[in-house]
Design an enzyme around this catalytic site. Structure first.
Site, PDB file in Angstrom:
ATOM      1  CG  HIS A 112       2.179  -0.032   4.468  1.00 62.95           C
ATOM      2  ND1 HIS A 112       1.890  -0.968   5.224  1.00 62.95           N
ATOM      3  CD2 HIS A 112       0.947   0.651   4.537  1.00 62.95           C
ATOM      4  CE1 HIS A 112       0.694  -1.156   5.591  1.00 62.95           C
ATOM      5  NE2 HIS A 112      -0.004  -0.103   5.155  1.00 62.95           N
TER       6      HIS A 112
ATOM      7  CG  ASP B  24      -2.009  -1.002   1.251  1.00 64.34           C
ATOM      8  OD1 ASP B  24      -1.876  -1.872   0.363  1.00 64.34           O
ATOM      9  OD2 ASP B  24      -2.736  -1.197   2.243  1.00 64.34           O
TER      10      ASP B  24
END
Length: 224
Positions: free
Chosen positions: A185, A37
């Protein structure tokens, strides 16, 4: 306070309550999805791509539209390498805090940014992961009404608080299973460690017999 110990509990509670979200793939198949992400990031994402290339792993990326607009050539490169692309909103704003029109505009603007950068049809990009994992039944209704596919996760090592490469990796290994969706991430928060975590995790998971697939393949497992 780190919340990592509570995510497995949340997963077990929320998964049956919101069954239209993709929480995992086929639990009878040793396939898992590695997802990232908050990118693409001009420094952290290329480091991650080198690791994925080394092991020939196809991953799934949930992008912020603003980051795509800042790094269109990098976005195009990721897509051309065969990775799956999803939406994370234009900015990292929790969806329940947006009005329906604001949410719709955020997702459409991100689709347009991805379509322009990757030179693809914007309607092909319809997987959505809510920032911070936050959504409401009303948000889900809006997503479904607009033909988006909500994607969540089953393994969350809380890498964005940077607990350390070994800690984040061991959290994944402790919670992994058939069909797992791992969320890491590659943006400003957590991206500093993402390539090292991936390099630690991937060979360990391969050794256990897992096969890496994209989010799209997990959807097909759920709806053959």
């Amino acid at each position: 306070m780190q919340l990592a110990p509570f995510y497995p509990i949340l997963y077990r509670i929320l998964k049956p309550i919101f069954p239209t979200c993709l929480w995992n793939g086929d639990e009878a198949s040793p396939t898992i999805a590695l997802t990232f992400d908050d990118g693409p990031h001009p420094e952290y994402t290329p480091q991650l791509l080198k690791v994925l290339d080394e092991y020939q792993i196809e991953a799934s990326f949930f992008w912020l539209g603003v980051c795509v607009d800042r790094n269109p050539s990098l976005a195009k490169e990721i897509h051309q390498r065969g990775h799956w692309i999803g939406l994370h909103g234009y900015h990292h704003h929790s969806f329940p805090l947006l009005t329906p029109d604001e949410l719709k505009q955020s997702l459409q603007k991100t689709q347009t940014a991805i379509a322009n950068a990757c030179q693809i049809d914007r309607d092909r990009v319809r997987d959505v992961r809510p920032p911070n994992g936050l959504f409401t039944p009303k948000v889900l209704q809006l997503l479904h009404q607009n033909n988006y596919r909500p994607v969540m996760w089953s393994v969350v090592p809380e890498d964005w608080v940077r607990p350390g490469i070994a800690v984040a990796s061991n959290r994944v290994m402790a919670n992994i299973g058939n069909g797992s969706i791992i969320v890491l991430h590659d943006g400003c928060c957590g991206g500093q460690d993402v390539s090292a975590i991936a390099a630690n995790l991937i060979p360990r998971l391969l050794q256990k017999g897992y096969r890496f697939v994209t989010i799209d393949e997990l959807w097909r497992q759920k709806h053959p």
